[in-house]
Design a protein around this motif. Structure first.
Motif, PDB file in Angstrom:
ATOM      1  N   VAL A  96       0.843  -1.202   0.000  1.00 18.71           N
ATOM      2  CA  VAL A  96       0.000   0.000   0.000  1.00 18.71           C
ATOM      3  C   VAL A  96       0.878   1.252   0.000  1.00 18.71           C
ATOM      4  N   SER A  97       1.923   1.238   0.817  1.00 16.98           N
ATOM      5  CA  SER A  97       2.797   2.404   0.940  1.00 16.98           C
ATOM      6  C   SER A  97       3.570   2.669  -0.351  1.00 16.98           C
ATOM      7  N   ARG A  98       4.131   1.610  -0.926  1.00 19.71           N
ATOM      8  CA  ARG A  98       4.905   1.794  -2.166  1.00 19.71           C
ATOM      9  C   ARG A  98       3.991   2.192  -3.324  1.00 19.71           C
ATOM     10  N   PHE A  99       2.781   1.646  -3.366  1.00 17.91           N
ATOM     11  CA  PHE A  99       1.818   2.063  -4.390  1.00 17.91           C
ATOM     12  C   PHE A  99       1.489   3.544  -4.228  1.00 17.91           C
ATOM     13  N   ASP A 100       1.450   3.999  -2.972  1.00 19.10           N
ATOM     14  CA  ASP A 100       1.208   5.420  -2.732  1.00 19.10           C
ATOM     15  C   ASP A 100       2.291   6.267  -3.387  1.00 19.10           C
TER      16      ASP A 100
ATOM     17  N   LEU B 246       2.420   9.881 -10.360  1.00 23.87           N
ATOM     18  CA  LEU B 246       1.400  10.040 -11.399  1.00 23.87           C
ATOM     19  C   LEU B 246       0.573  11.299 -11.152  1.00 23.87           C
ATOM     20  N   LEU B 247       0.263  11.571  -9.893  1.00 28.19           N
ATOM     21  CA  LEU B 247      -0.502  12.778  -9.568  1.00 28.19           C
ATOM     22  C   LEU B 247       0.309  14.038  -9.857  1.00 28.19           C
ATOM     23  N   ALA B 248       1.631  13.945  -9.729  1.00 26.52           N
ATOM     24  CA  ALA B 248       2.481  15.076 -10.118  1.00 26.52           C
ATOM     25  C   ALA B 248       2.341  15.328 -11.611  1.00 26.52           C
TER      26      ALA B 248
ATOM     27  N   VAL C   8       6.019  14.984  -5.413  1.00 23.15           N
ATOM     28  CA  VAL C   8       7.152  14.162  -5.851  1.00 23.15           C
ATOM     29  C   VAL C   8       8.037  13.846  -4.650  1.00 23.15           C
ATOM     30  N   ALA C   9       8.278  14.850  -3.805  1.00 30.17           N
ATOM     31  CA  ALA C   9       9.106  14.645  -2.615  1.00 30.17           C
ATOM     32  C   ALA C   9       8.475  13.624  -1.674  1.00 30.17           C
ATOM     33  N   SER C  10       7.177  13.773  -1.407  1.00 32.40           N
ATOM     34  CA  SER C  10       6.519  12.811  -0.518  1.00 32.40           C
ATOM     35  C   SER C  10       6.411  11.446  -1.186  1.00 32.40           C
ATOM     36  N   GLY C  11       6.288  11.439  -2.520  1.00 30.07           N
ATOM     37  CA  GLY C  11       6.227  10.175  -3.249  1.00 30.07           C
ATOM     38  C   GLY C  11       7.501   9.370  -3.114  1.00 30.07           C
ATOM     39  N   ILE C  12       8.643  10.064  -3.103  1.00 31.14           N
ATOM     40  CA  ILE C  12       9.922   9.379  -2.892  1.00 31.14           C
ATOM     41  C   ILE C  12       9.928   8.718  -1.512  1.00 31.14           C
ATOM     42  N   GLY C  13       9.394   9.431  -0.527  1.00 34.56           N
ATOM     43  CA  GLY C  13       9.323   8.890   0.821  1.00 34.56           C
ATOM     44  C   GLY C  13       8.497   7.627   0.905  1.00 34.56           C
TER      45      GLY C  13
ATOM     46  N   LEU D  95      10.627  11.904   4.595  1.00 36.15           N
ATOM     47  CA  LEU D  95      10.097  12.483   3.357  1.00 36.15           C
ATOM     48  C   LEU D  95       8.598  12.238   3.230  1.00 36.15           C
ATOM     49  N   ALA D  96       8.139  11.096   3.748  1.00 37.25           N
ATOM     50  CA  ALA D  96       6.709  10.769   3.648  1.00 37.25           C
ATOM     51  C   ALA D  96       5.848  11.786   4.385  1.00 37.25           C
TER      52      ALA D  96
END
Length: 211
Positions: free
Chosen positions: A131-135, A141-143, A171-176, A184-185
């Motif tokens: 779930v977390s990695r899919f986030d 994609l949302l970026a 993008v930053a939170s996505g890396i987290g 970063l999350a």
């Protein structure tokens, strides 16, 4: 002799974005208000099961409101944006990233339901990690969707700037989330509200343009 005048019927995907865009934010806010447990990346499978114990119903409802129902909003608003813009790049980017993000969001909803039901620590850890990695993937994609909105030429300037800010933050939170970096999350506390503004704002603008 009377002549009947037939008015063109608005396309479903362009007559609904305003209501769906508002519903997107309402659903997300309601989901966060549920108060379900929020495991962190460092939690073991046993920790996750212990945290969810007695709260599985609330956890499932939260996933419905933050992942299941919002998937519909993402699909409708992104396709409506693709139809409204005259930019081929923006249209393709909005359609591809928005629909893909919606599919991932619905997949997360299903994984969340499975997580709420599992009693196995190994399964709980695996499902939570998925779930977390899919986030993380969804945030990238949302970026892309935010960039499509900013270059679409159909939104007001303030919303274009908000979309650009959202793209950077998410993008930053996505890396987290993708690499399970808790620090970063936490930037999701910034990108999340910006996402709600962009999706709802885009839906409302597109809905008004169609009238």
């Amino acid at each position: 002799m009377s002549t009947a005048v037939t008015l063109p019927r608005p396309h479903l995907l362009t007559s609904l974005p305003d209501a769906v865009g508002i519903a997107y934010s309402v659903s997300w806010i309601a989901g966060l208000a549920v108060g379900a447990p929020a495991p962190v990346f460092a939690d073991s499978g046993s920790d996750i099961i212990r945290e969810l114990s007695g709260h599985t119903g609330a956890f499932a409802v939260q996933f419905l409101l933050t992942e299941g129902l919002p998937a519909i909003g993402l699909a409708v608003v992104s396709v409506a944006l693709a139809r409204a813009t005259r930019s081929r790049l923006a249209a393709r980017l909005a359609a591809v990233t928005g629909v893909a993000a919606a599919l991932i969001s619905f997949t997360q909803f299903l994984l969340g339901l499975a997580l709420a039901r599992t009693g196995s620590p190994d399964s709980a850890h695996l499902l939570f990690e998925l779930v977390s990695r899919f986030d993380g993937v969804k945030m990238f994609l949302l970026a892309g969707l935010a960039v499509a909105a900013a270059i679409s030429g159909v939104l007001p300037r303030w919303l274009n700037y908000t979309a650009i800010a959202m793209a950077v933050a998410i993008v930053a939170s996505g890396i987290g989330y993708l690499f399970l970096i808790q620090g970063l999350a936490t930037l999701a506390y910034v990108s999340g509200p910006l996402l709600l503004v962009v999706i709802t704002g885009t839906g409302v603008v597109l809905g008004r343009k169609d009238r």
